[in-house]
Design a protein around this motif. Sequence first.
Motif, PDB file in Angstrom:
ATOM      1  N   ASN A  76      29.291   9.807  37.653  1.00 27.03           N
ATOM      2  CA  ASN A  76      28.974   8.408  37.957  1.00 27.03           C
ATOM      3  C   ASN A  76      29.741   7.462  37.039  1.00 27.03           C
ATOM      4  N   THR A  77      29.829   7.852  35.750  1.00 27.49           N
ATOM      5  CA  THR A  77      30.565   7.012  34.790  1.00 27.49           C
ATOM      6  C   THR A  77      32.043   6.924  35.149  1.00 27.49           C
ATOM      7  N   ALA A  80      32.462   4.745  38.134  1.00 31.34           N
ATOM      8  CA  ALA A  80      32.340   3.329  37.771  1.00 31.34           C
ATOM      9  C   ALA A  80      33.607   2.844  37.070  1.00 31.34           C
ATOM     10  N   THR A  83      36.281   2.433  39.652  1.00 28.85           N
ATOM     11  CA  THR A  83      36.018   1.212  40.427  1.00 28.85           C
ATOM     12  C   THR A  83      36.384  -0.038  39.623  1.00 28.85           C
ATOM     13  N   GLY A  84      35.996  -0.055  38.342  1.00 29.55           N
ATOM     14  CA  GLY A  84      36.342  -1.197  37.490  1.00 29.55           C
ATOM     15  C   GLY A  84      37.837  -1.364  37.340  1.00 29.55           C
TER      16      GLY A  84
END
Length: 275
Positions: A76-77, A80, A83-84
């Motif tokens: 998940n990290t 993220a 995505t960032g």
Amino acid sequence: MSHTAHIPSHRKPRRSTSKLAVRAGVAGGVLSTLALAGTASASPSEPVAETTLEMPVLDLDLAAEVSSAVTTAAENTRAAAVTGELHAQEEEARTGAAAEAKKAKEDAQKADAEKKAKDEADRKAAAERATRSSSRATLQSASAANTQGSGTVTAPATGSAAAIVNFARAQVGKAYVLGGTGPSSFDCSGLVQAAYRQAGISLPRMSQDQSSEGSSVSLSALQPGDILYWGSRGSAYHVALYVGGGKFVGAQNPSTGIVERSLSYDRPTGAVRVL
């Protein structure tokens, strides 16, 4: 006293109904086995010794669950972070495109302004050329009118005027030398002074003083032998001799030497008559 009276409890925090059910079943089986063993081995004459037993700990592979949770959190990290990063790249692309568009617009405006300035300069230059052409045509017309007009312009030189004109024309082709007074080279005022000397007339050496001699005469009423000047009377920077027919003879500059030219070649400012 029961054989299990002093067995300490090893309960752990409740997890789920299925896990508790499994633990209860196992614990019940263990207790039953212990009870049968105690009954068979006990003797009426011997006191029953109290025994403390450890409850078995049920290992439900908690490490695997923790590892799975950690793996999920890491994924998940990473997601993220990706995505960032994508968002940052998109924002950077939008910012760069906006900057390029702004620069292109500024360049276009600058090019348009430069083109307008160039067009304006070309227009002014064309207008100036047209004005000069018109002025030249006017001068040529005036010169032609003078040549074909009154006898004062076209009449042949006689007497002192003839001596001045003939001497001046005889010097055509000689060199211009600053300060020259002849006989092989002259400057503008040296030529005028030498020509007038042929008529027995003494003139000052400098063009400024020569333009102050005699009386002023209109360029439309010139006669052979008149002194032409450029600049203002009394402070002229160049002089020459009118020889008739709308022409003058003068020591112009080092590149041309002494020449005979039409008045339209270099229109004089004014003229004086000494004869």
